[in-house]
Design an enzyme around this catalytic site. Structure first.
Site, PDB file in Angstrom:
ATOM      1  CB  CYS A  21      -4.171 -17.098   5.377  1.00 41.50           C
ATOM      2  SG  CYS A  21      -3.343 -15.665   6.111  1.00 41.50           S
ATOM      3  CB  CYS A  24      -4.401 -14.318   9.395  1.00 40.93           C
ATOM      4  SG  CYS A  24      -4.285 -12.863   8.315  1.00 40.93           S
ATOM      5  CB  CYS A 113      -6.716 -14.820   4.328  1.00 45.80           C
ATOM      6  SG  CYS A 113      -6.785 -14.376   6.078  1.00 45.80           S
ATOM      7  CB  CYS A 116      -4.336 -10.767   5.372  1.00 44.43           C
ATOM      8  SG  CYS A 116      -4.057 -12.347   4.522  1.00 44.43           S
ATOM      9  CG  ASP A 354      10.433  44.887  -4.326  1.00 47.32           C
ATOM     10  OD1 ASP A 354       9.828  43.908  -3.858  1.00 47.32           O
ATOM     11  OD2 ASP A 354      10.274  46.055  -3.917  1.00 47.32           O
TER      12      ASP A 354
END
Length: 539
Positions: A21, A24, A113, A116, A354
């Protein structure tokens, strides 16, 4: 205009042909200019088309000039028109088909793409920013700054590695250098694109991309999955099996960190034998997961007194059955959870008493970690009111010095814990009748060293060991022939009950040995815990 350089043209062309894409492509060109990712995807795609077309036009023009020297062309204008026509019909559509459908003005929806998997195509727009902001608003958190984080499928690392190898040869042939570390990460590109859009939808609240726990305390996480390509990582297990060892807490061994580690080890040759280069085009885009909101923990500290001998410090459960209706931590936590609108808490303290032991004096230091609070800011007056609310809720406990502290400050409560001292008052019973003179010598006993085996009563939850402890001082108050009060100042961690009755000889020496009679403890009070934290707050 995209700030691309001439050296980027072969990379752009090769990546577009491979099915990357537009964003990218910018990443693999190592373009670190954030504004380039923030412009619309359509504009970026068009500019990349023009960038490649300019290159091909120049090449065609150079070829035409050379041809003119060889033979007499019909006309320069006719030749150029013909060249343009050829480029339009063949060059553009062949090179950028993955970015733009031929003849269309918009990117093709079906062209996901190869790297990605659609994250930077389909989820970096105003529509997704609105979705994120709507979730944040609905959760009603209190915050000034927001951190945007993203979780990606592990197979993106495999696909990115494949694409890097795909352009690596081209780059080497052009005598250029492209290091994988220079490629902009998908996460960074996503955040650069989205932070401004999300900030706008939240009314201008700053959205940052890196967490600084001192300043940014509210995080919004978005995540993506892609079931279609989940198996992309599996071949790595056969090459680097040591990177994918299953553990008890891991449902999926193919984590991003494991995949990245394996890719660092595998050779290019082995990788190319097992995985296509460039990657195959997926049929579907990533699936967005639910938006997650998380505020960092808030820590509240103070001191508590416990006045009841039937109240445990923490919920007392035996074999799944609750033994007491409440506990110290629950009485303190309930008003805090409500006010901070937190989803849970973790309670810690400087030691514990305790169920039948009271804590008096200035109280025992404690701290609560409030998990994912929706409200985190309280002024001093509001904190004082919270303290009063806790104190009014029960007559079994009382809280003082309540305050909000930092995570780092929590360490002061545990620092040198065994070197601190604690003071106690015990009501002692003796089998043999005694008088005042029989117990006076205890006051002269200083720095008495004990060897204490893990008591039988806690052996189910503590490892068997012999612990050396010190009783610094003792004082007595005679009551009658079989009873007296014993005040002790001891090293923290000393088992007082076991010192009194001996625990079947597991504590040496013990009070039975010292008095030469059977003794037992009837009541025990903690008088002070000498830890200088948290700071005292004047009433």
């Amino acid at each position: 205009m995209l700030p691309l350089k001439e050296k980027d043209r072969p990379i752009v062309k090769k990546l577009l042909e491979a099915g990357c894409c537009a964003r990218c492509v910018l990443r693999f060109c190592c373009l670190g200019v954030q504004s380039a990712y923030r412009q619309s995807y359509e504009d970026t795609a068009r500019e990349l088309c023009a960038f490649v077309s300019d290159s091909e036009n120049n090449e065609s023009q150079d070829a035409a000039v050379l041809e003119q020297h060889k033979e007499d062309p019909p006309s320069k204008k006719m030749k150029m028109d013909a060249a343009k026509t050829d480029i339009q019909s063949e060059g553009d559509s062949a090179v950028v088909a993955t970015v733009m459908e031929e003849g269309d003005a918009e990117p093709a929806d079906s062209d996901v793409c190869v790297v990605c998997l659609g994250v930077l195509q389909q989820f970096c727009d105003e529509a997704y920013a609105i979705k994120i902001s709507e979730v944040v608003k609905a959760k009603n958190y209190q915050f000034d700054t927001m951190v945007l984080s993203v979780s990606l499928p592990a197979q993106l690392s495999v696909r990115e590695h494949s694409c890097w190898l795909h352009v690596k040869k081209e780059v080497r042939e052009k005598s250029m250098c492209l290091d994988m570390d220079d490629v902009i990460q998908v996460k960074e590109a996503f955040k650069w694109t989205m932070q401004g859009l999300v900030s706008k939808e939240l009314g201008g609240i700053p959205v940052v991309t890196k967490i600084n726990r001192q300043t940014e305390q509210f995080e919004v996480g978005v995540g993506f999955t892609h079931p279609e390509t989940d198996s992309d990582c599996h071949f790595l297990a056969g090459i680097c099996s040591d990177c994918f060892r299953p553990t008890k807490n891991k449902q999926n061994v193919f984590t991003r960190m494991a995949v990245v580690k394996a890719l660092e080890k595998v050779s290019d040759e082995k990788f190319l034998k097992k995985f296509p280069c460039p990657p195959t085009r997926p049929a579907s885009k990533c699936i967005a997961q639910d938006v997650q909101c998380l505020h960092v923990s808030v820590f509240v500290a103070g001191r508590y007194n416990k006045f009841s001998r039937t109240l445990p410090q923490t919920p007392w459960v035996i074999d799944g059955e609750r033994m007491m209706e409440s506990s110290v931590e629950e009485l303190i936590a309930a008003p805090l959870l409500s006010s901070f609108r937190a989803e849970g808490f973790n309670f810690s303290s400087s030691g514990r008493e305790d169920v039948d032991v009271r804590t008096l004096g200035n109280g025992r230091p404690f701290a609560l970690e409030l998990l994912n609070p929706h409200r985190a800011r309280f002024n001093k007056a509001e904190v004082r009111q919270l303290q009063e609310t806790i104190n009014q809720s029960s007559d079994k406990i009382r809280v003082r010095d309540l305050q909000i502290v930092s995570r780092d400050a929590m360490g002061h409560m545990k620092e040198g814990e065994e070197d601190k001292t604690k003071s106690y008052t015990a009501l002692i019973w003796t089998q043999k009748a005694i008088n005042k003179d029989d117990i006076t010598f205890l006051e002269e006993t200083k720095e008495l060293k004990l060897a204490q085996k893990t008591p039988l009563r806690v052996l189910h939850r503590r490892p068997l060991a012999v612990r050396e402890r010190v009783i610094h001082t003792m004082s007595t108050c005679f009551l009658d022939a079989h009873h007296f009060h014993l005040k002790l100042r001891t090293q923290a961690g000393t088992y007082i009950k076991e010192f009194v009755h001996g625990d079947f000889g597991r504590t040496k020496p013990n009070l039975c040995d010292l008095l030469k009679t059977e003794t037992d403890i009837l009541e025990l009070d903690v008088e002070s815990v000498d830890v200088d934290w948290p700071p005292s707050i004047p009433e």
